[in-house]
Design a protein around this motif. Structure first.
Motif: not given
Length: 360
Positions: A213-219, A334-347
């Motif tokens: 769940i956290y990998a897909i939607s941390p929220r 410096p930090e990368a910034d993404c929310e969930g694995i799908a968002d990370c892959i996209k960015k």
């Protein structure tokens, strides 16, 4: 002769500049305040206005007080009928996407259903065995923080998301829950083989589920943890109300005394993100005080989980400008910034494409 004079002057200027730079760094280091020294804690500065915080406060129950008051944090009643929690309502109101509003409702409905299902099982098995119930509850409650840290380390390895504050706070939360578990073990909560078997196998399933769940939607993962911590708060609050007088006649476990009144309370402050460091120092005179502080710990966990549901909102209580580190560029990563694995892959793919276009 003229050349020698110019060379000497250049050397003197270079040496003076170097000495000045070293003096400036030395002065900065000497001005650094050690966060472990609670008698001289740095002034607490709230997170910048760009970060949305929820003004939630838990009133501690000590001696003469008879009830706990938790304002704007979470509902202390069971969850049936409450489709959307307060944090969800705020997020819904601020969101312009109808699809996102629907997703949040679905996430929270699933979380509430799962939480209520586990509560019914625990109510059936442990309606008259409090310490065993607490042992199972604490075994389960610490699992999400292991899962969060696992996924965050994976993100760091891939270079997707580097947030030291999240790792620090979640480790401190797991450290706190571990001591709750040790207290319940010292009270005999793990004496039955069945209780240990049930708790451990639920924990394994919960870990795998939370990682996914956290990998897909941390929220969604943070909201589920908020539901669990809310139930823990309610459970301890009812137990204190029912058994308070008896608890006051019993001694506190040694592990509780060492944890709550020990010399190094850095990690104790770290998981309480809505408080200034050193602002809460429990007293432990008897078993009643132990359960009061465990209950209030659960309230702090709940507030932290609520704050985490807004992406990028979490910050360590010890990571504020007064610690002096923000003035040292060499220490900043410096930090990368993404929310969930799908968002990370996209960015990650987007940034790679931008770099390729820039090199053409």
């Amino acid at each position: 002769m003229s050349t020698t004079s110019l060379s000497s002057s250049g050397f003197a200027i270079s040496a003076a500049s170097s000495f000045k730079a070293r003096s400036s760094k030395t002065s900065l280091l000497f001005n650094f305040q050690n966060p472990l020294r609670c008698n001289s804690c740095p002034s607490y500065r709230p997170v910048s206005s760009s970060r949305k915080l929820y003004p939630v406060k838990a009133t501690l129950l000590q001696e003469d007080e008879e009830e706990v008051v938790v304002e704007k944090s979470f509902r202390t009643k069971s969850f049936p009928g409450n489709e959307v929690e307060e944090v969800g309502e705020s997020r819904l109101n601020s969101s312009s996407s109808g699809f996102e509003r629907w997703v949040i409702k679905v996430e929270q409905s699933v979380n509430i259903f799962l939480t209520d299902s586990v509560i019914k099982i625990l109510d059936t098995l442990y309606h008259d065995r409090d310490y065993a119930r607490f042992f199972v509850l604490e075994t389960i409650a610490r699992v999400p923080y292991f899962a969060f840290i696992s996924v965050l380390h994976m993100y760091e390895s891939f270079g997707w998301w580097r947030r030291a504050d999240y790792l620090k706070v979640h480790f401190a939360e797991s450290w706190n829950e571990m001591h709750h578990l040790l207290i319940m073990e010292e009270l005999g909560g793990n004496s039955w083989w069945f209780d240990r078997f049930l708790a451990q196998h639920i924990a394994i399933f919960y870990y795998i589920m939370t990682v996914f769940i956290y990998a897909i939607s941390p929220r969604m993962a943070y909201h589920f943890s908020e539901c669990v911590e809310s139930h823990a708060f309610e459970t301890y609050d009812k137990f204190i109300s029912a058994q308070g007088e008896e608890l006051k006649t019993k001694p506190a476990p040694e592990v509780a005394i060492k944890y709550y009144t020990g010399g190094d309370l850095y990690l104790f402050d770290e998981f309480q993100t809505d408080r200034a460091p050193c602002s809460r120092r429990p007293k432990i005179d008897n078993l009643y005080d132990v359960f009061v502080n465990i209950r209030d710990d659960e309230a702090e966990h709940c507030k932290t989980m609520k704050a985490c549901q807004i992406h990028g909102n979490l910050r360590s209580p010890h990571s504020y400008p007064e610690d002096g580190l923000e003035d040292m560029p060499d220490c900043m990563i410096p930090e990368a910034d993404c929310e969930g694995i799908a968002d990370c892959i996209k960015k990650s793919l987007t940034s790679t494409q931008i770099k390729q276009h820039g090199n053409i």
